[in-house]
Structure formats: structure tokens, C-alpha cells
Design an enzyme around this catalytic site. Sequence first.
Site, PDB file in Angstrom:
ATOM      1  N   ASP A 188       0.821  -1.030   0.100  1.00 31.63           N
ATOM      2  CA  ASP A 188      -0.072   0.039  -0.095  1.00 31.63           C
ATOM      3  C   ASP A 188       0.944   1.439   0.119  1.00 31.63           C
ATOM      4  OD1 ASP A 188      -2.369  -1.207  -0.027  1.00 31.63           O
ATOM      5  OD2 ASP A 188      -2.740  -1.011   2.012  1.00 31.63           O
TER       6      ASP A 188
ATOM      7  N   TYR B 250       7.112  -9.639   7.274  1.00 30.18           N
ATOM      8  CA  TYR B 250       6.874  -8.404   7.240  1.00 30.18           C
ATOM      9  C   TYR B 250       7.601  -7.883   8.692  1.00 30.18           C
ATOM     10  CZ  TYR B 250       3.712  -7.765   3.539  1.00 30.18           C
ATOM     11  OH  TYR B 250       3.064  -7.930   2.267  1.00 30.18           O
TER      12      TYR B 250
END
Lengths: 249, 249
Positions: free
Chosen positions: B52, B110
Site C-alpha cells: 500500500d 513483514y
Amino acid sequence: MKNVKLTIEYNGSKFSGWQKQDGQRTVQGEIENAFFVLTGQNLSVEASGRTDKGVHAYGQIASVKFDCKIPLKNLKYALNNLLPADVRVTKVEFANDDFHARFSAKRKTYEYVVKVGGQPSAIDCDLVGFYQYDVDKTKIDECIKILEGKHNFKGFCSTNTQVTNFEREIYFIKYHKSGKIFKFSVCGNGFLYNMVRIIVGTLLDVGSGKISIEDVKKALKTGDRSYSGKTMEPNGLYLKKVEYEKTTK
Amino acid sequence: MKNVKLTIEYNGSKFSGWQKQDGQRTVQGEIENAFFVLTGQNLSVEASGRTDKGVHAYGQIASVKFDCKIPLKNLKYALNNLLPADVRVTKVEFANDDFHARFSAKRKTYEYVVKVGGQPSAIDCDLVGFYQYDVDKTKIDECIKILEGKHNFKGFCSTNTQVTNFEREIYFIKYHKSGKIFKFSVCGNGFLYNMVRIIVGTLLDVGSGKISIEDVKKALKTGDRSYSGKTMEPNGLYLKKVEYEKTTK
């Protein structure tokens, strides 16, 4: 009328520097705008010095005179609520009436963070400078000894300056190395235009052998900019601390 | 035709995410543009997953098929010369013909970096998330044990998703604390939309007492998003590593 001293932290990467300019996003512009919303007045917020586009600050100092009716703690929170995330007021204090962030400054310390060798990092591209060649720390140490002290630094500033007195005193230059990251601290009574960036470029160019210690001596003696090292990019430069005589009440 | 695997690092703060969109600055757009300049062809560069707006990557993986005639080492330098400073290609390799950055991915890790308590930093505003309240590490540890493993994570993704299978396996959640900075690592076989940001928000909300361990169990059991914690801001999120079966030649 109160004289208020502000300590300000900012990330310079999305600013066209400190100084207010029409149509540009500037740190001074954002802070004066926050004061306008708070007080309804167009106040003049004066910094210890202008920082260029892309240069950051941990400890920029500014002063502003106005009829402050709210408690200092509330003033800090109110300003931070109005300011964008890349500017924070970290401290507010009442200063003596004659205090001026720029004219009262006695010592400034800048930090320059640079990755030496390898590849530049994409993540830190706005926060860390880059120097392509490996360096010899012994040569850097030798160069630091030559630059510290009181000198004519005409050979260490950008030529587009209106200054006529080029004498400045550097109290110390220190650095810390961690992996490929060098963090330089340069403390002096004042700095000419681009002087810190040229000093760090000179230390690295001496360290890599691109220029010699003799060149640095010539730059100091003759004031000729062509003998000193490269001007480092603004992205690694941080205004860390501005020191004054006792100025707060 | 060669199948080339790229490892890519980027600072997402000035990008509208990975995926190419008309009129937006995107990572995919910049990379495909660099390939166009190099090859004269409109190539499709496919990533392991979209990130994003504002999300960073140390180890995004992408694949691209083209008739590569230059040595891989030169390809890397050529791409980096064409790319802006906030995107770097850190590795190029030839992959097996059937390798696809997205469909072949087995594990992703992540990282989420967050300052907990105190004041957010202006300098790091694009690179570090912020959580306002102090947290109890014991509660975070307890919550991690509940979230690790194979679950239906419908209660841990944003509702605007078209996915129908919400089962994912989290191999581990670890974190390291240094001062007020927490660095979380979350490794799994795949992630739903905003899942890492919601997992970290849930750990912190449990740590601060805003929600309970019972709420987290309910979120897992019922798939109801309202039981889990807040969605953390994108600025602290980094795609760190994507793992595959052996895919390079």
C-alpha cells in the site's frame, strides 16, 4: 508581550528549507501558520539560522514575541496538534526579553550521517548521505586536527555568499563509525553557507585520497574553494544543538 | 526469453504503493519505466504482492520475462542508474521458467517498527509508526501465542476485500524492544488485506489494555473485525523477505 523560545525538530525532506517563501512548503511557514490559527496574529518566528531544502533538525531554536495567555505546556500541545507530522515542537520556554534565537546564539552543533562505500539505501535515502569510496580513518583524523580551531574558512563555503568576514572557530569535529555509517559532529561558533557539508566532503575526500592534506592546508591559507573537498548532499545533515548563554527565565 | 527475479528495496513514503496506476507515482511504474528505457519494450513486472501507499520494502521480489542480452550485473547497475533514489534493485538472478514472484511465494515476513509512548518523532515520521499508550509485554507475549498457527483471520483484515478464503498460517511473531522502539516480525504463508497492521495494532491494544485476550479469541472465532485491535499506520510497515522453493538457476 512574552518572548517565547521554541525547540523544534523537523524532517527537511519535504520542505524547501526553513525560510518562508511564497508558494513553497517551508518550516517557518508551517509554524507561523500554526501561530496564526492559535492567536489570529501574523507573528514572526525567527530561527537560529536558516536550514536549506532537505536539511533536518533535532534542535532548531526559534524565538517569537507575542501576548501569550495560555500555559506553556498547553501551547506546545496546541502547536503540535496544528503542525504536520514532519515538524514537532519539543520544548517551549519563556526567554529573557533580549533573547533572539539568531543573534544570541553562541555555539552550534551539526551532525552529518553518511554511508561510506557499498550501495546507497533506498529506505534511508532522505536521511543518510552517501559517499562512494572507501576511506582511511587515519587520514580523516589528521584532517580533523587541521580544521579544528579558529581559521579563515573562505575556502570552505559556497561562493554564492554575501558574507565578508570568513573567520569562524570550530570547537570540535568528532565522528562515530558503525558498519558503513559514519556520524560526524561539527561544533563551532558559527558556520558559513554550506560549510558543514563542505567540511564533511573534505574529510571524506582526504580519507579516500581524492585530495591531500596539503590541499586542505592550501584551502585554509588561500581561501580558494577549489582546494577543498566536495559539497555533501543536504539529506545527511542535521542541526543538532544551538547553545546560548543562560537565556530562559 | 529469460525469466528474471529481482530483489527490490524501496521507501514507500513518496509512492502511491506498488501497483501501477495512471497519474500516480508507483514502484511498479518506476521499474517498468526503467525497463522500457533499457529494452524499448513495455514489460510487465510482477511483484510477490502489492504494498500500500506509504509501506516500505527491504526485500520485495518481482519477476519479469524478457529477452535479456546483457550480463545480470550490468542489468542491476543499469536499472539503478535509471531508478530514483527511493527504489533500489539489490539483486538480479535468472529464475526457472515457471517461477512467478506472486504465485510461487511460500512464506513472507513483514516487519513493523513502532514507537510506543512518548511523542512521535518528526525525523522518522515516514519510517516509524506510533502508538500512544504504554504497553505490558507480558500481555503481548500472551496474545502472540494465541495468534500464531493456522486460523481463520477474517477478523484481522480490512472489510473491503474480495477474498473468500480467510485461512492463513502464521509461522511466528517475534519482537525486539530497544528503548521506546518495538520492532515486530510477522512470518506467514500469506496475509490478508491490512492483516499485519491489524495484528500489530491488536498486540499493542492488548498490551495497553484497550482490548482483552478474550476479545482476540472472539475475533478469531467469529471473524468479527470489531473484536480485534486498531489498524496501524502504513509508515512503520516493511516487507522484509519473501521465500520460495529453490527457484533460481
